[in-house]
Design a protein around this motif. Sequence first.
Motif, PDB file in Angstrom:
ATOM      1  N   ILE A 130      15.414 -12.521   1.894  1.00  5.42           N
ATOM      2  CA  ILE A 130      15.918 -12.141   1.999  1.00  5.42           C
ATOM      3  C   ILE A 130      15.101 -10.873   3.448  1.00  5.42           C
ATOM      4  O   ILE A 130      14.343 -10.739   3.500  1.00  5.42           O
ATOM      5  N   PRO A 131      15.930 -11.044   4.387  1.00  2.92           N
ATOM      6  CA  PRO A 131      15.275 -10.441   5.335  1.00  2.92           C
ATOM      7  C   PRO A 131      14.857  -9.439   5.529  1.00  2.92           C
ATOM      8  O   PRO A 131      15.499  -8.343   5.360  1.00  2.92           O
ATOM      9  N   ILE A 132      14.038  -8.440   6.178  1.00  2.00           N
ATOM     10  CA  ILE A 132      13.684  -7.496   5.736  1.00  2.00           C
ATOM     11  C   ILE A 132      14.312  -6.112   6.991  1.00  2.00           C
ATOM     12  O   ILE A 132      13.532  -6.476   7.616  1.00  2.00           O
ATOM     13  N   MET A 133      14.939  -5.072   6.226  1.00  4.42           N
ATOM     14  CA  MET A 133      15.902  -4.412   7.603  1.00  4.42           C
ATOM     15  C   MET A 133      15.157  -3.174   7.570  1.00  4.42           C
ATOM     16  O   MET A 133      15.470  -2.756   8.124  1.00  4.42           O
ATOM     17  N   SER A 134      14.274  -2.666   7.423  1.00  4.76           N
ATOM     18  CA  SER A 134      13.381  -1.306   6.956  1.00  4.76           C
ATOM     19  C   SER A 134      12.489  -1.205   5.838  1.00  4.76           C
ATOM     20  O   SER A 134      12.259  -1.839   5.623  1.00  4.76           O
ATOM     21  N   VAL A 135      11.936   0.144   5.539  1.00 13.41           N
ATOM     22  CA  VAL A 135      11.093   0.589   5.078  1.00 13.41           C
ATOM     23  C   VAL A 135      11.557   0.748   3.883  1.00 13.41           C
ATOM     24  O   VAL A 135      12.565   0.289   3.709  1.00 13.41           O
ATOM     25  N   PRO A 136      10.328   0.364   3.039  1.00 11.50           N
ATOM     26  CA  PRO A 136      10.876  -0.068   1.550  1.00 11.50           C
ATOM     27  C   PRO A 136      11.825   1.524   1.120  1.00 11.50           C
ATOM     28  O   PRO A 136      11.129   2.429   1.218  1.00 11.50           O
ATOM     29  N   LEU A 137      12.877   1.593   0.148  1.00 14.08           N
ATOM     30  CA  LEU A 137      13.466   2.334   0.347  1.00 14.08           C
ATOM     31  C   LEU A 137      13.770   2.441  -1.837  1.00 14.08           C
ATOM     32  O   LEU A 137      15.226   3.998  -1.695  1.00 14.08           O
ATOM     33  N   GLY A 138      14.515   1.630  -2.259  1.00 15.93           N
ATOM     34  CA  GLY A 138      14.666   2.134  -3.072  1.00 15.93           C
ATOM     35  C   GLY A 138      13.931   2.580  -4.240  1.00 15.93           C
ATOM     36  O   GLY A 138      12.175   2.292  -3.874  1.00 15.93           O
ATOM     37  N   PRO A 139      13.635   2.656  -5.691  1.00 15.15           N
ATOM     38  CA  PRO A 139      13.010   3.449  -6.402  1.00 15.15           C
ATOM     39  C   PRO A 139      11.762   2.060  -6.811  1.00 15.15           C
ATOM     40  O   PRO A 139      10.440   2.886  -6.887  1.00 15.15           O
ATOM     41  N   ASN A 140      12.430   1.330  -7.216  1.00 12.96           N
ATOM     42  CA  ASN A 140      11.514   0.671  -7.733  1.00 12.96           C
ATOM     43  C   ASN A 140      10.217  -0.078  -6.559  1.00 12.96           C
ATOM     44  O   ASN A 140       8.388   0.274  -7.208  1.00 12.96           O
ATOM     45  N   ASN A 141      10.736  -0.302  -5.257  1.00  9.71           N
ATOM     46  CA  ASN A 141       9.778  -0.885  -4.586  1.00  9.71           C
ATOM     47  C   ASN A 141       8.769   0.529  -3.754  1.00  9.71           C
ATOM     48  O   ASN A 141       7.315  -0.102  -3.646  1.00  9.71           O
ATOM     49  N   LEU A 142       9.188   1.530  -4.042  1.00  3.49           N
ATOM     50  CA  LEU A 142       8.607   2.829  -3.740  1.00  3.49           C
ATOM     51  C   LEU A 142       7.026   3.035  -4.825  1.00  3.49           C
ATOM     52  O   LEU A 142       6.195   3.597  -4.303  1.00  3.49           O
ATOM     53  N   LEU A 143       7.961   2.570  -6.123  1.00  2.21           N
ATOM     54  CA  LEU A 143       6.651   3.010  -7.652  1.00  2.21           C
ATOM     55  C   LEU A 143       5.843   2.257  -7.055  1.00  2.21           C
ATOM     56  O   LEU A 143       4.775   1.879  -7.183  1.00  2.21           O
ATOM     57  N   VAL A 144       5.920   0.709  -6.044  1.00  2.00           N
ATOM     58  CA  VAL A 144       5.407  -0.396  -5.950  1.00  2.00           C
ATOM     59  C   VAL A 144       4.045   0.194  -5.323  1.00  2.00           C
ATOM     60  O   VAL A 144       2.648  -0.015  -5.233  1.00  2.00           O
ATOM     61  N   VAL A 145       4.413   0.915  -3.464  1.00  2.00           N
ATOM     62  CA  VAL A 145       3.840   1.169  -2.415  1.00  2.00           C
ATOM     63  C   VAL A 145       2.988   2.420  -3.108  1.00  2.00           C
ATOM     64  O   VAL A 145       1.740   2.463  -2.386  1.00  2.00           O
ATOM     65  N   ASP A 146       3.627   3.647  -4.226  1.00  3.49           N
ATOM     66  CA  ASP A 146       2.667   4.157  -5.031  1.00  3.49           C
ATOM     67  C   ASP A 146       1.267   3.685  -5.701  1.00  3.49           C
ATOM     68  O   ASP A 146       0.449   4.469  -5.190  1.00  3.49           O
ATOM     69  N   TRP A 147       1.629   2.378  -5.874  1.00  2.91           N
ATOM     70  CA  TRP A 147       0.558   2.123  -7.169  1.00  2.91           C
ATOM     71  C   TRP A 147      -0.652   1.645  -6.040  1.00  2.91           C
ATOM     72  O   TRP A 147      -1.929   2.164  -6.164  1.00  2.91           O
ATOM     73  N   ALA A 148       0.196   1.168  -4.613  1.00  2.00           N
ATOM     74  CA  ALA A 148      -1.003   0.765  -3.441  1.00  2.00           C
ATOM     75  C   ALA A 148      -1.834   1.306  -3.437  1.00  2.00           C
ATOM     76  O   ALA A 148      -2.654   1.421  -2.836  1.00  2.00           O
ATOM     77  N   LEU A 149      -1.226   2.702  -3.059  1.00  5.94           N
ATOM     78  CA  LEU A 149      -2.035   4.208  -2.403  1.00  5.94           C
ATOM     79  C   LEU A 149      -2.653   4.467  -2.945  1.00  5.94           C
ATOM     80  O   LEU A 149      -3.598   5.397  -2.935  1.00  5.94           O
ATOM     81  N   ARG A 150      -2.170   4.592  -4.812  1.00  5.89           N
ATOM     82  CA  ARG A 150      -3.073   5.009  -5.553  1.00  5.89           C
ATOM     83  C   ARG A 150      -4.476   4.958  -5.785  1.00  5.89           C
ATOM     84  O   ARG A 150      -6.045   5.919  -6.121  1.00  5.89           O
ATOM     85  N   SER A 151      -4.954   3.488  -5.670  1.00  6.06           N
ATOM     86  CA  SER A 151      -6.649   3.144  -5.158  1.00  6.06           C
ATOM     87  C   SER A 151      -7.062   3.540  -4.016  1.00  6.06           C
ATOM     88  O   SER A 151      -8.606   3.635  -3.450  1.00  6.06           O
ATOM     89  N   MET A 152      -6.630   4.577  -3.018  1.00 10.91           N
ATOM     90  CA  MET A 152      -6.812   5.458  -2.160  1.00 10.91           C
ATOM     91  C   MET A 152      -6.712   6.660  -1.713  1.00 10.91           C
ATOM     92  O   MET A 152      -7.218   7.319  -1.256  1.00 10.91           O
ATOM     93  N   ARG A 153      -6.773   7.243  -2.800  1.00 18.93           N
ATOM     94  CA  ARG A 153      -6.744   8.741  -3.323  1.00 18.93           C
ATOM     95  C   ARG A 153      -7.967   9.866  -2.670  1.00 18.93           C
ATOM     96  O   ARG A 153      -7.503  10.294  -2.581  1.00 18.93           O
ATOM     97  N   GLU A 154      -8.882   9.079  -3.145  1.00 18.24           N
ATOM     98  CA  GLU A 154      -9.987   9.266  -2.264  1.00 18.24           C
ATOM     99  C   GLU A 154     -10.897   9.340  -1.369  1.00 18.24           C
ATOM    100  O   GLU A 154     -11.738   9.695  -1.056  1.00 18.24           O
ATOM    101  N   PHE A 155      -9.940   8.193  -0.729  1.00 17.94           N
ATOM    102  CA  PHE A 155     -10.250   7.061   0.381  1.00 17.94           C
ATOM    103  C   PHE A 155     -10.829   8.163   1.948  1.00 17.94           C
ATOM    104  O   PHE A 155      -9.411   9.998   1.794  1.00 17.94           O
ATOM    105  N   PRO A 156     -11.480   8.560   2.959  1.00 15.89           N
ATOM    106  CA  PRO A 156     -11.636   9.657   3.885  1.00 15.89           C
ATOM    107  C   PRO A 156     -10.719   8.968   4.779  1.00 15.89           C
ATOM    108  O   PRO A 156     -11.181   8.966   5.985  1.00 15.89           O
TER     109      PRO A 156
END
Length: 260
Positions: A130-156
């Motif tokens: 499936i071609p990449i047409m935009s940034v992630p926009l769907g609710p499930n896809n964004l939950l995965v992005v949110d998970w990726a960011l979780r490990s960086m919460r305390e990063f400076p």
Amino acid sequence: MQKSDHLDHEALENFPNGAKLSWGIVKQPKRGPKGELSIKKIVDAAIEIADKDGLAAVSMNRVAGSLGFTTMSLYRYISSKDDLLLLMQDAVCGISIPPEKAETDWREEMREYVRACIVVFREHHWFGDIPIMSVPLGPNNLLVVDWALRSMREFPLSDYEKMSIVLLLSSYARSTGMIQRDMFRAIQAGSSLEAFSGLNYTAALNHLVKPERYPNLHPLIASGVYTGEDESENGVGNDFDFGLERILDGIQYYLEKKKT
């Protein structure tokens, strides 16, 4: 109140219709027997077809036929194949996200994230088609992005730096997942693991690759590393894990540099 509604409408004006459907902000059709068809049933049927026969096999007509409905019935729920593809993409991103631990090892959490993303490409071979047409926009896809960011919460780090790391990890997961997918497809078509390691080609390469023409590659072929004969160096047996660890080393070095 009217002003707020107007602003909401403006905010969604350029939002793809498939994304609106994934968020449930499009009114569902009321005609026909209740519950006879739904977006979820259509998307599930399309995923089943794609898993079995590939993305090219997915059409509104075939999906409708698999459900016992006319193609026009599907268009009442999903207006285009592009919308269907976006919904399929978001649906398979509905992976199980591990709960947050009291003491988070950010490296291990990033490993889990990358490995989980690779599994999506491996289990749904069409996902990378499936071609990449935009940034992630769907609710499930964004939950995965949110998970990726979780490990960086305390990063400076700035928000931009954090999102750049998500892109780095996601890109590695995508390339690795698609390589593993292609290997699986080749094996299913009759190839062998030896073809990918190069073991079957060792003798030929030793004969063809001469040091005067390939001064840097020749030593690796002669040692057996290039064709997978000798993977004992540094105790590394998995190229993909090795690459991921070096990415994590780079992130760790960057963090330490930011602190100084």
